[in-house]
Design a protein around this motif. Structure first.
Motif, PDB file in Angstrom:
ATOM      1  N   SER A 131      32.910  33.202  27.679  1.00  0.00           N
ATOM      2  CA  SER A 131      33.496  32.632  28.896  1.00  0.00           C
ATOM      3  C   SER A 131      34.949  33.067  29.057  1.00  0.00           C
ATOM      4  CB  SER A 131      33.407  31.109  28.842  1.00  0.00           C
ATOM      5  OG  SER A 131      34.046  30.530  29.956  1.00  0.00           O
ATOM      6  N   THR A 132      35.705  33.058  27.948  1.00  0.00           N
ATOM      7  CA  THR A 132      37.113  33.477  27.996  1.00  0.00           C
ATOM      8  C   THR A 132      37.228  34.935  28.401  1.00  0.00           C
ATOM      9  OG1 THR A 132      37.718  31.868  26.298  1.00  0.00           O
ATOM     10  CG2 THR A 132      39.227  33.716  26.651  1.00  0.00           C
ATOM     11  N   MET A 133      36.361  35.782  27.838  1.00  0.00           N
ATOM     12  CA  MET A 133      36.420  37.200  28.149  1.00  0.00           C
ATOM     13  C   MET A 133      36.117  37.460  29.625  1.00  0.00           C
ATOM     14  SD  MET A 133      34.227  40.403  26.697  1.00  0.00           S
ATOM     15  CE  MET A 133      32.807  39.827  27.594  1.00  0.00           C
ATOM     16  N   VAL A 134      35.082  36.819  30.149  1.00  0.00           N
ATOM     17  CA  VAL A 134      34.731  37.002  31.558  1.00  0.00           C
ATOM     18  C   VAL A 134      35.870  36.521  32.456  1.00  0.00           C
ATOM     19  CG1 VAL A 134      33.153  36.274  33.384  1.00  0.00           C
ATOM     20  CG2 VAL A 134      32.255  36.901  31.146  1.00  0.00           C
ATOM     21  N   SER A 135      36.459  35.385  32.105  1.00  0.00           N
ATOM     22  CA  SER A 135      37.585  34.863  32.890  1.00  0.00           C
ATOM     23  C   SER A 135      38.754  35.836  32.883  1.00  0.00           C
ATOM     24  CB  SER A 135      38.033  33.509  32.333  1.00  0.00           C
ATOM     25  OG  SER A 135      37.017  32.546  32.464  1.00  0.00           O
ATOM     26  N   ASN A 136      39.039  36.410  31.717  1.00  0.00           N
ATOM     27  CA  ASN A 136      40.143  37.368  31.611  1.00  0.00           C
ATOM     28  C   ASN A 136      39.866  38.644  32.388  1.00  0.00           C
ATOM     29  OD1 ASN A 136      41.809  35.756  30.084  1.00  0.00           O
ATOM     30  ND2 ASN A 136      41.135  36.574  28.127  1.00  0.00           N
ATOM     31  N   ILE A 137      38.621  39.105  32.357  1.00  0.00           N
ATOM     32  CA  ILE A 137      38.260  40.305  33.127  1.00  0.00           C
ATOM     33  C   ILE A 137      38.475  40.050  34.618  1.00  0.00           C
ATOM     34  CG2 ILE A 137      36.330  41.766  33.859  1.00  0.00           C
ATOM     35  CD1 ILE A 137      35.191  41.501  31.052  1.00  0.00           C
ATOM     36  N   LEU A 138      38.000  38.905  35.096  1.00  0.00           N
ATOM     37  CA  LEU A 138      38.157  38.579  36.510  1.00  0.00           C
ATOM     38  C   LEU A 138      39.624  38.417  36.880  1.00  0.00           C
ATOM     39  CD1 LEU A 138      35.228  36.018  36.933  1.00  0.00           C
ATOM     40  CD2 LEU A 138      35.286  38.398  37.703  1.00  0.00           C
ATOM     41  N   ARG A 139      40.375  37.760  36.012  1.00  0.00           N
ATOM     42  CA  ARG A 139      41.796  37.546  36.281  1.00  0.00           C
ATOM     43  C   ARG A 139      42.545  38.868  36.304  1.00  0.00           C
ATOM     44  NH1 ARG A 139      44.250  33.700  32.075  1.00  0.00           N
ATOM     45  NH2 ARG A 139      42.996  32.187  33.196  1.00  0.00           N
ATOM     46  N   LEU A 140      42.248  39.740  35.341  1.00  0.00           N
ATOM     47  CA  LEU A 140      42.919  41.041  35.288  1.00  0.00           C
ATOM     48  C   LEU A 140      42.548  41.883  36.492  1.00  0.00           C
ATOM     49  CD1 LEU A 140      44.749  42.939  33.713  1.00  0.00           C
ATOM     50  CD2 LEU A 140      42.770  43.662  32.381  1.00  0.00           C
ATOM     51  N   ASN A 141      41.286  41.833  36.895  1.00  0.00           N
ATOM     52  CA  ASN A 141      40.857  42.595  38.061  1.00  0.00           C
ATOM     53  C   ASN A 141      41.576  42.125  39.320  1.00  0.00           C
ATOM     54  OD1 ASN A 141      38.869  44.473  39.424  1.00  0.00           O
ATOM     55  ND2 ASN A 141      38.314  42.566  40.431  1.00  0.00           N
ATOM     56  N   LYS A 142      41.733  40.807  39.468  1.00  0.00           N
ATOM     57  CA  LYS A 142      42.445  40.278  40.635  1.00  0.00           C
ATOM     58  C   LYS A 142      43.924  40.669  40.607  1.00  0.00           C
ATOM     59  CE  LYS A 142      39.428  36.326  41.576  1.00  0.00           C
ATOM     60  NZ  LYS A 142      39.319  34.854  41.633  1.00  0.00           N
ATOM     61  N   LEU A 143      44.511  40.653  39.413  1.00  0.00           N
ATOM     62  CA  LEU A 143      45.910  41.061  39.290  1.00  0.00           C
ATOM     63  C   LEU A 143      46.088  42.520  39.650  1.00  0.00           C
ATOM     64  CD1 LEU A 143      46.928  39.222  35.998  1.00  0.00           C
ATOM     65  CD2 LEU A 143      47.825  38.768  38.272  1.00  0.00           C
ATOM     66  N   GLU A 144      45.185  43.375  39.161  1.00  0.00           N
ATOM     67  CA  GLU A 144      45.295  44.808  39.425  1.00  0.00           C
ATOM     68  C   GLU A 144      45.060  45.137  40.888  1.00  0.00           C
ATOM     69  OE1 GLU A 144      42.587  46.489  36.589  1.00  0.00           O
ATOM     70  OE2 GLU A 144      44.173  46.772  35.097  1.00  0.00           O
ATOM     71  N   ASN A 145      44.210  44.358  41.537  1.00  0.00           N
ATOM     72  CA  ASN A 145      43.926  44.586  42.963  1.00  0.00           C
ATOM     73  C   ASN A 145      44.831  43.774  43.871  1.00  0.00           C
ATOM     74  OD1 ASN A 145      41.767  46.429  42.582  1.00  0.00           O
ATOM     75  ND2 ASN A 145      40.412  44.727  42.085  1.00  0.00           N
ATOM     76  N   GLN A 146      45.849  43.139  43.258  1.00  0.00           N
ATOM     77  CA  GLN A 146      46.843  42.355  43.998  1.00  0.00           C
ATOM     78  C   GLN A 146      46.203  41.245  44.821  1.00  0.00           C
ATOM     79  OE1 GLN A 146      49.128  45.294  46.156  1.00  0.00           O
ATOM     80  NE2 GLN A 146      50.340  45.797  44.363  1.00  0.00           N
ATOM     81  N   GLU A 147      45.102  40.679  44.289  1.00  0.00           N
ATOM     82  CA  GLU A 147      44.477  39.535  44.942  1.00  0.00           C
ATOM     83  C   GLU A 147      45.159  38.242  44.518  1.00  0.00           C
ATOM     84  OE1 GLU A 147      40.277  39.562  44.335  1.00  0.00           O
ATOM     85  OE2 GLU A 147      40.067  41.673  44.874  1.00  0.00           O
ATOM     86  N   ILE A 148      45.977  38.321  43.451  1.00  0.00           N
ATOM     87  CA  ILE A 148      46.767  37.177  43.011  1.00  0.00           C
ATOM     88  C   ILE A 148      48.231  37.546  43.165  1.00  0.00           C
ATOM     89  CG2 ILE A 148      47.372  35.669  41.087  1.00  0.00           C
ATOM     90  CD1 ILE A 148      44.655  36.140  39.910  1.00  0.00           C
ATOM     91  N   THR A 149      48.969  36.761  43.859  1.00  0.00           N
ATOM     92  CA  THR A 149      50.402  37.006  44.010  1.00  0.00           C
ATOM     93  C   THR A 149      51.164  35.887  43.310  1.00  0.00           C
ATOM     94  OG1 THR A 149      50.397  35.857  46.131  1.00  0.00           O
ATOM     95  CG2 THR A 149      50.162  38.267  46.172  1.00  0.00           C
ATOM     96  N   PRO A 150      52.274  36.219  42.658  1.00  0.00           N
ATOM     97  CA  PRO A 150      53.028  35.196  41.935  1.00  0.00           C
ATOM     98  C   PRO A 150      53.552  34.112  42.867  1.00  0.00           C
ATOM     99  CG  PRO A 150      53.766  37.417  41.338  1.00  0.00           C
ATOM    100  CD  PRO A 150      52.886  37.556  42.534  1.00  0.00           C
ATOM    101  N   ASN A 151      53.437  32.871  42.417  1.00  0.00           N
ATOM    102  CA  ASN A 151      53.995  31.733  43.150  1.00  0.00           C
ATOM    103  C   ASN A 151      55.310  31.372  42.456  1.00  0.00           C
ATOM    104  OD1 ASN A 151      54.366  29.536  44.820  1.00  0.00           O
ATOM    105  ND2 ASN A 151      52.981  28.208  43.653  1.00  0.00           N
ATOM    106  N   ALA A 152      56.349  32.127  42.763  1.00  0.00           N
ATOM    107  CA  ALA A 152      57.610  31.998  42.031  1.00  0.00           C
ATOM    108  C   ALA A 152      58.344  30.721  42.411  1.00  0.00           C
ATOM    109  CB  ALA A 152      58.496  33.214  42.306  1.00  0.00           C
ATOM    110  N   ALA A 153      58.873  30.055  41.389  1.00  0.00           N
ATOM    111  CA  ALA A 153      59.677  28.851  41.574  1.00  0.00           C
ATOM    112  C   ALA A 153      60.608  28.718  40.372  1.00  0.00           C
ATOM    113  CB  ALA A 153      58.785  27.618  41.707  1.00  0.00           C
ATOM    114  N   PRO A 154      61.764  28.100  40.540  1.00  0.00           N
ATOM    115  CA  PRO A 154      62.684  27.960  39.408  1.00  0.00           C
ATOM    116  C   PRO A 154      62.104  27.036  38.326  1.00  0.00           C
ATOM    117  CG  PRO A 154      63.780  27.519  41.514  1.00  0.00           C
ATOM    118  CD  PRO A 154      62.304  27.537  41.776  1.00  0.00           C
ATOM    119  N   TYR A 155      62.255  27.429  37.080  1.00  0.00           N
ATOM    120  CA  TYR A 155      61.873  26.542  35.979  1.00  0.00           C
ATOM    121  C   TYR A 155      62.637  26.936  34.722  1.00  0.00           C
ATOM    122  CZ  TYR A 155      58.823  30.049  33.748  1.00  0.00           C
ATOM    123  OH  TYR A 155      58.329  31.171  33.111  1.00  0.00           O
TER     124      TYR A 155
END
Length: 304
Positions: A131-155
């Motif tokens: 499950s972790t591997m599949v989640s990471n593959i999907l997350r990495l694919n979205k990052l590489e295809n710019q489907e996820i954009t950073p939600n930047a905020a001060p912390y």
């Protein structure tokens, strides 16, 4: 690109000019056309040799060189795609084989209560790994295809580093590792806190994984001008030059003795998160001398 100016000779007749043009340009264009057809058919080994010596290059020769570079990049991409498919297939097959084997044993019966609990725990662990591997593959694919954009905020980065380190406290204590955290009191950054948690959890987890019992890990964070520098250093097995060159590749695992503890996606995720967050990561290492990962992030200048 540089401009090439070809001084054409004076022709005695239009027919002579046509013949000259055919000899000069027809052959290179035909060669490029044949090569392009080969590429469209999936042959990425084809190359077109320039038609003149380097000191007499014209724009046709430059086209040939550009074509060769393009095909080389396409070939590299095709290789990476095939390697990725092969690696995914292998990584998925391994936990599935474990789950099938232990589930079959449970179905046959005849096991003690302790063995049943052990087999069920093994199946659960393999399922979680898958499950972790599949989640990471999907997350990495979205990052590489710019489907996820950073939600930047001060912390407060210092607080986040403390929280990430404490998450892994049981692991470093179990290996009797000396964990040294050298953190400034408060450093504010403008970034996606959830994404940066992926970065630091991966780096700390890897340091623990590759550090032998009784070793040492250093987590340091300092301000450097308009940046903040976070270092995760360990006294583990270290890496050679070949491993360093591929450490951020998907599914690459330089030390196969630890392959059961991960799937080679963590550092690929780390690099991609930092790329889209305006940060960077570098690594220095040598076999038997440990490794040091350095993350640089833009920091916020706090106003009174």
């Amino acid at each position: 690109n540089e401009a090439f100016y070809v001084a054409l000779p004076v022709f005695p007749s239009p027919a002579a000019q046509v013949m000259y043009t055919c000899r000069r340009f027809d052959r290179p264009m035909r060669a490029l056309s044949r090569a392009m057809r080969q590429v469209t058919e999936g042959d990425f080994t084809v190359r077109v040799k320039p038609f003149h010596n380097a000191n007499k290059f014209d724009y046709m020769d430059i086209m040939c060189e550009d074509f060769n570079r393009m095909v080389q990049e396409l070939g590299s991409t095709e290789t990476m795609k095939n390697d990725f498919i092969a690696n995914v297939s292998h990584e998925i097959r391994t936990p599935l084989t474990v789950m099938n084997s232990y589930a079959s044993a449970l179905a046959r019966g005849g096991l003690s209560e302790a063995e049943q609990r052990e087999y069920a725990a093994t199946i659960a662990a393999a399922s979680e790994s898958l499950s972790t591997m599949v989640s990471n593959i999907l997350r990495l694919n979205k990052l590489e295809n710019q489907e996820i954009t950073p939600n930047a905020a001060p912390y407060d980065l210092t607080r986040q580093l403390c929280d990430c380190a404490l998450t892994h406290e049981a692991r470093w204590e179990a290996k009797n590792i000396d964990f040294d955290a050298q953190l400034e009191e408060r450093v504010m950054v403008l970034a996606d806190e959830a994404m940066m948690e992926i970065v630091f959890n991966n780096l700390i987890s890897n340091a623990i994984k590759f550090t032998e019992a009784g070793g040492r890990i250093l987590l340091r964070q300092v301000k450097d001008g308009d940046q903040v520098v976070v270092t995760v250093a360990d006294t583990g097995c270290g890496m050679d030059e070949a491993t360093l060159g591929r450490i951020f590749d998907k599914f690459y695992q330089g030390d196969t003795s630890h392959s059961k503890e991960g799937n080679g996606l963590g550092l690929a995720l780390v690099r991609r998160v930092l790329e889209i967050s305006g940060g960077s990561i570098s690594v220095t290492s040598a076999p038997g001398e440990g490794s040091e990962f350095t993350v640089r992030l833009p920091r916020m200048t706090e106003t009174a």
